[in-house]
Design a protein around this motif. Structure first.
Motif, PDB file in Angstrom:
ATOM      1  N   TRP A  77       0.838  -1.203   0.000  1.00  0.00           N
ATOM      2  CA  TRP A  77       0.000   0.000   0.000  1.00  0.00           C
ATOM      3  C   TRP A  77       0.873   1.253   0.000  1.00  0.00           C
ATOM      4  CZ3 TRP A  77      -1.862   3.177   4.450  1.00  0.00           C
ATOM      5  CH2 TRP A  77      -2.767   4.156   4.037  1.00  0.00           C
ATOM      6  N   VAL A  78       1.908   1.270   0.826  1.00  0.00           N
ATOM      7  CA  VAL A  78       2.800   2.430   0.883  1.00  0.00           C
ATOM      8  C   VAL A  78       3.496   2.613  -0.464  1.00  0.00           C
ATOM      9  CG1 VAL A  78       4.872   3.377   1.962  1.00  0.00           C
ATOM     10  CG2 VAL A  78       3.123   2.301   3.390  1.00  0.00           C
ATOM     11  N   SER A  79       3.955   1.524  -1.077  1.00  0.00           N
ATOM     12  CA  SER A  79       4.637   1.603  -2.377  1.00  0.00           C
ATOM     13  C   SER A  79       3.716   2.042  -3.499  1.00  0.00           C
ATOM     14  CB  SER A  79       5.245   0.242  -2.728  1.00  0.00           C
ATOM     15  OG  SER A  79       6.235  -0.085  -1.790  1.00  0.00           O
ATOM     16  N   PRO A 112      -0.769   7.126   3.113  1.00  0.00           N
ATOM     17  CA  PRO A 112       0.323   6.729   4.011  1.00  0.00           C
ATOM     18  C   PRO A 112       1.361   7.848   4.088  1.00  0.00           C
ATOM     19  CG  PRO A 112       0.546   5.599   1.911  1.00  0.00           C
ATOM     20  CD  PRO A 112      -0.748   6.367   1.860  1.00  0.00           C
ATOM     21  N   VAL A 113       1.788   8.166   5.287  1.00  0.00           N
ATOM     22  CA  VAL A 113       2.795   9.201   5.508  1.00  0.00           C
ATOM     23  C   VAL A 113       4.164   8.566   5.700  1.00  0.00           C
ATOM     24  CG1 VAL A 113       3.533  11.062   7.053  1.00  0.00           C
ATOM     25  CG2 VAL A 113       1.112  10.785   6.504  1.00  0.00           C
ATOM     26  N   SER A 114       4.210   7.522   6.517  1.00  0.00           N
ATOM     27  CA  SER A 114       5.493   6.852   6.738  1.00  0.00           C
ATOM     28  C   SER A 114       5.274   5.440   7.255  1.00  0.00           C
ATOM     29  CB  SER A 114       6.375   7.638   7.714  1.00  0.00           C
ATOM     30  OG  SER A 114       5.846   7.566   9.024  1.00  0.00           O
ATOM     31  N   TRP A 115       6.265   4.604   7.003  1.00  0.00           N
ATOM     32  CA  TRP A 115       6.323   3.256   7.558  1.00  0.00           C
ATOM     33  C   TRP A 115       7.718   3.074   8.116  1.00  0.00           C
ATOM     34  CZ3 TRP A 115       9.527  -0.917   6.458  1.00  0.00           C
ATOM     35  CH2 TRP A 115       9.192  -2.118   7.092  1.00  0.00           C
ATOM     36  N   ARG A 116       7.793   2.580   9.336  1.00  0.00           N
ATOM     37  CA  ARG A 116       9.082   2.312   9.953  1.00  0.00           C
ATOM     38  C   ARG A 116       9.113   0.853  10.381  1.00  0.00           C
ATOM     39  NH1 ARG A 116       7.427   7.087  11.539  1.00  0.00           N
ATOM     40  NH2 ARG A 116       6.597   6.501  13.552  1.00  0.00           N
ATOM     41  N   GLY A 117      10.118   0.158   9.896  1.00  0.00           N
ATOM     42  CA  GLY A 117      10.300  -1.239  10.259  1.00  0.00           C
ATOM     43  C   GLY A 117      11.105  -1.372  11.532  1.00  0.00           C
ATOM     44  N   THR A 131       5.787   0.447  12.485  1.00  0.00           N
ATOM     45  CA  THR A 131       4.937   1.598  12.750  1.00  0.00           C
ATOM     46  C   THR A 131       4.461   2.162  11.422  1.00  0.00           C
ATOM     47  OG1 THR A 131       6.226   2.118  14.732  1.00  0.00           O
ATOM     48  CG2 THR A 131       4.845   3.884  13.846  1.00  0.00           C
ATOM     49  N   LEU A 132       3.156   2.372  11.306  1.00  0.00           N
ATOM     50  CA  LEU A 132       2.554   2.959  10.115  1.00  0.00           C
ATOM     51  C   LEU A 132       1.890   4.266  10.515  1.00  0.00           C
ATOM     52  CD1 LEU A 132       1.579   2.827   7.136  1.00  0.00           C
ATOM     53  CD2 LEU A 132      -0.427   1.578   8.003  1.00  0.00           C
ATOM     54  N   GLU A 133       2.234   5.340   9.805  1.00  0.00           N
ATOM     55  CA  GLU A 133       1.622   6.642  10.054  1.00  0.00           C
ATOM     56  C   GLU A 133       0.791   7.013   8.831  1.00  0.00           C
ATOM     57  OE1 GLU A 133       2.852  11.279  11.040  1.00  0.00           O
ATOM     58  OE2 GLU A 133       4.368   9.705  11.129  1.00  0.00           O
ATOM     59  N   ILE A 134      -0.465   7.405   9.066  1.00  0.00           N
ATOM     60  CA  ILE A 134      -1.357   7.758   7.973  1.00  0.00           C
ATOM     61  C   ILE A 134      -1.974   9.129   8.209  1.00  0.00           C
ATOM     62  CG2 ILE A 134      -1.885   5.369   7.357  1.00  0.00           C
ATOM     63  CD1 ILE A 134      -4.496   5.581   8.878  1.00  0.00           C
ATOM     64  N   ALA A 135      -2.277   9.814   7.096  1.00  0.00           N
ATOM     65  CA  ALA A 135      -2.974  11.099   7.137  1.00  0.00           C
ATOM     66  C   ALA A 135      -4.371  10.879   6.574  1.00  0.00           C
ATOM     67  CB  ALA A 135      -2.228  12.140   6.303  1.00  0.00           C
ATOM     68  N   HIS A 136      -5.292  11.759   6.940  1.00  0.00           N
ATOM     69  CA  HIS A 136      -6.652  11.665   6.408  1.00  0.00           C
ATOM     70  C   HIS A 136      -7.296  13.039   6.406  1.00  0.00           C
ATOM     71  CE1 HIS A 136      -8.823  11.864  10.356  1.00  0.00           C
ATOM     72  NE2 HIS A 136      -7.629  11.492  10.786  1.00  0.00           N
ATOM     73  N   HIS A 137      -8.416  13.148   5.718  1.00  0.00           N
ATOM     74  CA  HIS A 137      -9.125  14.428   5.604  1.00  0.00           C
ATOM     75  C   HIS A 137     -10.413  14.475   6.395  1.00  0.00           C
ATOM     76  CE1 HIS A 137      -7.014  15.690   1.631  1.00  0.00           C
ATOM     77  NE2 HIS A 137      -6.334  16.050   2.691  1.00  0.00           N
ATOM     78  N   GLY A 138     -10.564  13.599   7.348  1.00  0.00           N
ATOM     79  CA  GLY A 138     -11.743  13.675   8.199  1.00  0.00           C
ATOM     80  C   GLY A 138     -12.356  12.319   8.461  1.00  0.00           C
ATOM     81  N   PHE A 139     -13.332  12.352   9.360  1.00  0.00           N
ATOM     82  CA  PHE A 139     -14.026  11.147   9.774  1.00  0.00           C
ATOM     83  C   PHE A 139     -15.332  11.006   9.004  1.00  0.00           C
ATOM     84  CE2 PHE A 139     -11.495  12.457  13.469  1.00  0.00           C
ATOM     85  CZ  PHE A 139     -10.793  11.291  13.697  1.00  0.00           C
ATOM     86  N   THR A 140     -15.754   9.776   8.827  1.00  0.00           N
ATOM     87  CA  THR A 140     -17.017   9.467   8.186  1.00  0.00           C
ATOM     88  C   THR A 140     -17.726   8.416   9.036  1.00  0.00           C
ATOM     89  OG1 THR A 140     -18.093   8.756   6.156  1.00  0.00           O
ATOM     90  CG2 THR A 140     -16.033   7.677   6.698  1.00  0.00           C
TER      91      THR A 140
END
Length: 145
Positions: A77-79, A112-117, A131-140
């Motif tokens: 997904w990150v790739s 996806p913002v970042s993935w750290r192994g 660790t997976l860091e994700i960004a989003h534009h709001g809740f639904t």
């Protein structure tokens, strides 16, 4: 209170992107939003200042877990960002040990913002985590728990 309804029992989090599960995580931070407030003074009214909502911002969400076979799904997904930005919807479900749902959060336009192994050090007996860091534009609406 019955054990299966105890909100303080062990919780884990399942992340799905457009309906495809990326697996379970044991840590989830950053489920939050903040509304910026503009203050406006009204002429002739010295009793108060209007507090008006402005922009809404959503913090990045950080999910952590020990390495699992689902790590490959996260990496794919990150790739996928390199072949064009697609902003899918996502869902994070908080689950009890028996798999019953405590709460769900739907997320709009996830990226996806970042993935750290893991840090692989033979001198350290620590569990290998990602660790997976994700960004989003709001809740639904994520459906009823």
């Amino acid at each position: 209170m019955p054990q299966d309804q105890d909100p303080g029992s062990t919780i884990f989090f399942n992340l799905t992107i457009d309906g495809e599960s990326l697996g379970d995580f044991n840590g989830c931070e950053g489920l939050s939003s903040e509304v910026e407030i503009e203050q406006r003074q009204e002429g002739g009214n010295n009793g108060f200042v209007w507090q008006l909502p402005s922009r809404v911002s959503f913090s990045h969400i950080t999910l952590t877990r020990p390495l699992t076979p689902d790590t490959a799904k996260v990496a794919a997904w990150v790739s996928s960002v390199t072949s064009g930005v697609v902003r899918p919807t996502a869902q994070i479900a908080a689950l009890r040990a028996d798999g019953s749902v405590v709460a769900r959060w739907g997320l709009l336009d996830v990226l996806p913002v970042s993935w750290r192994g893991p840090s692989l050090d033979p001198a350290s007996p620590a569990v290998a985590t990602e660790t997976l860091e994700i960004a989003h534009h709001g809740f639904t609406d994520a459906g009823a728990a």
